[in-house]
Write an enzyme that holds these catalytic residues in place. Structure first.
Site, PDB file in Angstrom:
ATOM      1  N   ASP A 175      79.703  38.561  37.735  1.00  0.00           N
ATOM      2  CA  ASP A 175      78.267  38.448  37.963  1.00  0.00           C
ATOM      3  C   ASP A 175      77.925  37.799  39.303  1.00  0.00           C
ATOM      4  O   ASP A 175      77.115  38.334  40.064  1.00  0.00           O
ATOM      5  CB  ASP A 175      77.622  37.654  36.825  1.00  0.00           C
ATOM      6  N   SER A 194      72.981  39.779  36.356  1.00  0.00           N
ATOM      7  CA  SER A 194      73.584  41.092  36.638  1.00  0.00           C
ATOM      8  C   SER A 194      74.350  41.581  35.415  1.00  0.00           C
ATOM      9  O   SER A 194      74.285  42.762  35.045  1.00  0.00           O
ATOM     10  CB  SER A 194      74.516  41.006  37.847  1.00  0.00           C
ATOM     11  N   ASP A 195      75.089  40.673  34.775  1.00  0.00           N
ATOM     12  CA  ASP A 195      75.789  41.012  33.540  1.00  0.00           C
ATOM     13  C   ASP A 195      74.811  41.399  32.440  1.00  0.00           C
ATOM     14  O   ASP A 195      74.984  42.403  31.743  1.00  0.00           O
ATOM     15  CB  ASP A 195      76.619  39.820  33.053  1.00  0.00           C
ATOM     16  N   LEU A 196      73.787  40.574  32.258  1.00  0.00           N
ATOM     17  CA  LEU A 196      72.850  40.793  31.156  1.00  0.00           C
ATOM     18  C   LEU A 196      72.082  42.104  31.316  1.00  0.00           C
ATOM     19  O   LEU A 196      71.903  42.852  30.341  1.00  0.00           O
ATOM     20  CB  LEU A 196      71.872  39.623  31.057  1.00  0.00           C
ATOM     21  N   GLY A 213      74.276  44.947  30.488  1.00  0.00           N
ATOM     22  CA  GLY A 213      74.353  45.082  29.036  1.00  0.00           C
ATOM     23  C   GLY A 213      73.153  45.811  28.469  1.00  0.00           C
ATOM     24  O   GLY A 213      73.285  46.673  27.590  1.00  0.00           O
TER      25      GLY A 213
END
Length: 415
Positions: free
Chosen positions: A159, A187-189, A192
């Site tokens: 991230d 960025s990860d979330l 997802g």
């Protein structure tokens, strides 16, 4: 009452945050999620931060019949935030017997999610071309840092580096300060969340055609994709967006403002709200002043306007102004720390903080999914699992493994 995705099964080989966040949403919505983890170690995030076993022991909250899992029992707050509602199965996928377990489960799954480096699962026969031959209806989602193609495809992506390389840090932070990353792994979330929407779109297509498909999803693409107005401003004008702290590049006044005892956030979104705001501040003349009357001219005269407003705002406290402005439906708010967030009355009103029973840690707090379904409300019935908590039941009930076969897999370290 069942969730809207009851009947769908997810085989989840992802770890850390982007993939697990996606599969937790699917679990919240009622899908069955089999989370595959490494024997003895599990998801990396189980070990990120102090073990909750130690914390709950100090708090006197451990269950009296604490389960010392033969698979390992480390668990952290980080792991708890992204893995509720799932069943944990430990499998060594580098072993042929472990690969066979995954292939058997893939035959029963609707959705497959993984975030291995590009090409890693192909050597185990667990890539999309291999598994789609076994199950043509499978929707297979691969999450990587930079996608399956291009010269960066083989580079690992986390991230923080994505926030940096995909532009977010360049527009985050004070104007004269250093670039900053956002305080949560956004960025990860967001990757997802894109995974969830892509998966459900592919499931809808499969239900019409009978055919699954492959989803290639990258953190870098996602981050660039949701630069939104910042990227579009650059593409249309050629001007490179800069850091502006809390100042909005296209709306004024839309930023933190100073009061007598600190700062609060003011988010005036249109000209009618601006007029009301000036009335509350006793600056009525500014609402009709040609330098401030419309948003476009306020952008040009930003500094002068904020200075005039600050002279008034500093006469009283943030609490006073937030209450007075809110009464007139002008968007504003206190800058709360996390403790203050969970003391906010809306947390109770919206049932945002919930509790789930964990077999070892007792009742643990969780943040509810923000989606409120009218006919299929989310049921929070299972906390993030102990490592390997469901290995035996999945092998026995889903794949018809015998007790002796399961014991042999344990002996060999395959599960």
């Amino acid at each position: 009452m069942s969730g809207p995705l009851e009947g769908l099964t997810v085989l989840d080989l992802s770890r850390v945050l982007a993939g697990p966040w996606a599969t937790q949403v699917l679990a919240d919505f009622g899908a069955k999620v089999w989370k595959v983890e490494r024997p003895k170690k599990g998801d990396d995030t189980r070990h990120w931060g102090e073990s909750l076993k130690n914390i709950r022991q100090k708090q006197g909250c451990l269950e009296s019949e604490y389960i010392e899992s033969e698979y390992g029992d480390d668990i952290s707050a980080y792991y708890l935030c992204a893995n509720r509602g799932k069943q944990s199965l430990t499998v060594d996928i580098t072993n042929e017997s472990g690969q066979n377990i995954i292939k058997q489960l893939a035959l029963k799954a609707d959705i497959f999610v993984e975030n291995f480096k590009v090409g890693n699962l192909a050597k185990y026969g667990l890539d999309y071309p291999s598994l789609s031959k076994l199950n043509p209806k499978l929707v297979y989602c691969s999450i990587t840092g930079f996608g399956q193609t291009g010269e960066y495809a083989n580079q690992a992506g986390y991230d923080a580096m994505i926030q940096a390389s995909a532009g977010l840090m360049s527009v985050t932070g004070e104007k004269d300060g250093e670039p900053q990353k956002v305080g949560v792994a956004v960025s990860d979330l967001m990757t997802g969340m894109y995974a969830v929407s892509g998966i459900l779109a592919a499931i809808y297509h499969r239900d019409k055609t009978g055919k699954g498909q492959y989803i290639d999803l990258a953190l870098f693409d996602t981050q660039v994709g949701w630069l939104a107005n910042q990227s579009m401003d650059y593409l249309m004008t050629g001007e490179i967006p800069i850091k502006q702290g809390t100042v909005h590049p296209s709306i004024v006044p839309y930023q933190t403002v100073e009061s007598a005892n600190g700062k609060f956030m003011l988010a005036v979104g249109n000209d009618s709200q601006f007029k009301k705001c000036m009335e509350v501040l006793g600056l009525n003349k500014l609402a009709t002043d040609e330098k401030f009357r419309t948003n476009n001219v306020r952008i040009k005269n930003h500094d002068e306007l904020i200075e005039l407003m600050t002279q008034v705002l500093k006469s009283n406290s943030s609490e006073y102004w937030v209450k007075k402005l809110s009464k007139e439906k002008i968007p504003c708010g206190s800058i709360n720390n996390i403790k203050q967030v969970f003391e906010h009355p809306q947390i109770k009103a919206r049932n945002t903080k919930i509790s789930i029973k964990h077999p070892n840690l007792g009742d643990i707090p969780q943040v509810a999914n923000p989606i409120k379904f009218s006919d299929t409300p989310i049921q929070y019935e299972k906390a993030a699992p102990i490592l390997g908590e469901d290995s035996e039941s999945i092998l026995k009930n889903e794949l018809d493994y015998t007790h002796l076969e399961i014991e042999e897999l344990k002996r060999l370290g395959i599960i």
